[in-house]
Design a protein around this motif. Structure first.
Motif, PDB file in Angstrom:
ATOM      1  N   ASN A 108       0.819  -1.213   0.000  1.00 22.61           N
ATOM      2  CA  ASN A 108       0.000   0.000   0.000  1.00 22.61           C
ATOM      3  C   ASN A 108       0.849   1.258   0.000  1.00 22.61           C
ATOM      4  N   SER A 114      -5.543  -7.624  -6.449  1.00 26.93           N
ATOM      5  CA  SER A 114      -4.871  -7.686  -5.153  1.00 26.93           C
ATOM      6  C   SER A 114      -4.966  -9.083  -4.578  1.00 26.93           C
ATOM      7  N   TRP A 124      -0.574  -5.564  -4.201  1.00 33.18           N
ATOM      8  CA  TRP A 124      -1.243  -5.156  -5.424  1.00 33.18           C
ATOM      9  C   TRP A 124      -0.491  -5.624  -6.668  1.00 33.18           C
ATOM     10  N   ASP A 180     -11.765   7.490  -3.598  1.00 34.39           N
ATOM     11  CA  ASP A 180     -12.914   6.722  -3.162  1.00 34.39           C
ATOM     12  C   ASP A 180     -14.185   7.570  -3.099  1.00 34.39           C
ATOM     13  N   ILE A 221     -11.124  -1.781 -10.472  1.00 33.46           N
ATOM     14  CA  ILE A 221     -11.411  -1.765  -9.041  1.00 33.46           C
ATOM     15  C   ILE A 221     -10.902  -3.050  -8.413  1.00 33.46           C
ATOM     16  N   GLY A 275      -9.745  -4.828  -4.182  1.00 37.33           N
ATOM     17  CA  GLY A 275      -9.636  -4.629  -2.745  1.00 37.33           C
ATOM     18  C   GLY A 275      -8.760  -5.682  -2.117  1.00 37.33           C
ATOM     19  N   THR A 276      -8.248  -5.388  -0.932  1.00 37.14           N
ATOM     20  CA  THR A 276      -7.398  -6.318  -0.198  1.00 37.14           C
ATOM     21  C   THR A 276      -8.180  -6.925   0.964  1.00 37.14           C
ATOM     22  N   SER A 333      -8.236  -2.352   2.528  1.00 33.54           N
ATOM     23  CA  SER A 333      -7.825  -1.319   1.589  1.00 33.54           C
ATOM     24  C   SER A 333      -8.477  -1.563   0.231  1.00 33.54           C
ATOM     25  N   SER A 334      -8.693  -0.497  -0.521  1.00 31.59           N
ATOM     26  CA  SER A 334      -9.282  -0.638  -1.845  1.00 31.59           C
ATOM     27  C   SER A 334      -8.677   0.394  -2.784  1.00 31.59           C
ATOM     28  N   VAL A 336      -9.930   2.285  -6.339  1.00 30.89           N
ATOM     29  CA  VAL A 336     -10.934   2.542  -7.362  1.00 30.89           C
ATOM     30  C   VAL A 336     -10.306   3.480  -8.387  1.00 30.89           C
ATOM     31  N   GLY A 347     -14.391  -6.680  -8.803  1.00 34.33           N
ATOM     32  CA  GLY A 347     -13.298  -6.844  -7.854  1.00 34.33           C
ATOM     33  C   GLY A 347     -13.794  -7.575  -6.621  1.00 34.33           C
ATOM     34  N   ALA A 365     -12.802  -8.319  -2.200  1.00 35.13           N
ATOM     35  CA  ALA A 365     -12.007  -8.062  -0.997  1.00 35.13           C
ATOM     36  C   ALA A 365     -12.383  -9.140  -0.001  1.00 35.13           C
TER      37      ALA A 365
END
Length: 223
Positions: free
Chosen positions: A14, A36, A41, A58, A73, A75-76, A80-81, A83, A121, A123
């Motif tokens: 990140n 991710s 990432w 975001d 898009i 996310g983890t 975390s994300s 966009v 995406g 997460a």
């Protein structure tokens, strides 16, 4: 779409993500896809996206008002994300859905309203699906399975569909396959499945065949 100038990075933390994005922007590259896994990432940046500019924020509603639309898009698992919103797309309206399960019923309703899936995406076990008006597709289907749906994808390819989005959780993997309204000449598509991010040799072999990276995702591919 094939670009002679493309970069990819993986295992990015990140704290270093924006550094890689800024370096790519300075070289004239914009993000074409992002994924991710294990809170790291993977990023693909391309000179041939056709976008005029991008933001990585975001506050989606505000950027829609400024004619930026979601193009990637991810996310983890730690929350975390990223966009990615781009200007210069053909889209005229977007909607998105965040769900604890794959939102097929919502997708089906949006298809009837003239939307098509343009980004997906995950997460952890949560899904996010982005659908857009004026996406340039005449038809679209979903292949959702607990393993890589090889037979289904090959059957769709034979009918003229091509993968336009993919995403995976630890339990499921989903592929969106679409038929474009304007079909390009000599269009070909392959998938590359590995236990880690593909090696430089694998990617360069595909580039040599005039294939470019269309989508990247991490997820379950076998039992």
């Amino acid at each position: 779409m094939f670009s002679a100038f493309c970069r990819y990075h993986y295992d990015i933390s990140n704290s270093r993500l924006h550094q890689y994005i800024e370096e790519g922007n300075e070289a004239g590259l914009l993000i074409s896809c992002v994924a991710s896994a294990t809170n790291l990432w993977a990023l693909v940046m391309d000179a041939g996206t056709g976008f005029s500019s991008q933001v990585y924020e975001d506050w989606i509603m505000e950027q829609w008002d400024n004619r930026f639309y979601i193009t990637s898009i991810a996310g983890t698992t730690n929350g975390s994300s990223l966009v990615v919103m781009s200007k210069g797309t053909p889209y005229t309206q977007q909607a998105y859905k965040v769900s604890e399960y794959f939102p097929y019923n919502w997708i089906n309703r949006k298809w009837k309203e003239g939307f098509h899936v343009t980004s997906m995406g995950t997460a952890g076990n949560r899904w996010v699906v982005v659908m857009s008006r004026n996406a340039g597709y005449s038809d679209q289907v979903v292949e959702l399975d607990f393993v890589y749906p090889s037979e289904g994808i090959h059957r769709r390819w034979e009918s003229g569909y091509r993968i336009t989005s993919c995403a995976g959780t630890p339990n499921q993997v989903a592929f969106i396959l679409s038929i474009p309204k304007r079909r390009p000449m000599d269009e070909a598509q392959e998938t590359l499945r590995t236990s880690a991010f593909p090696s430089d040799r694998m990617v360069k072999e595909k580039w040599a065949k005039k294939l470019c990276i269309n989508s990247v995702c991490y997820g379950r591919t076998k039992c």
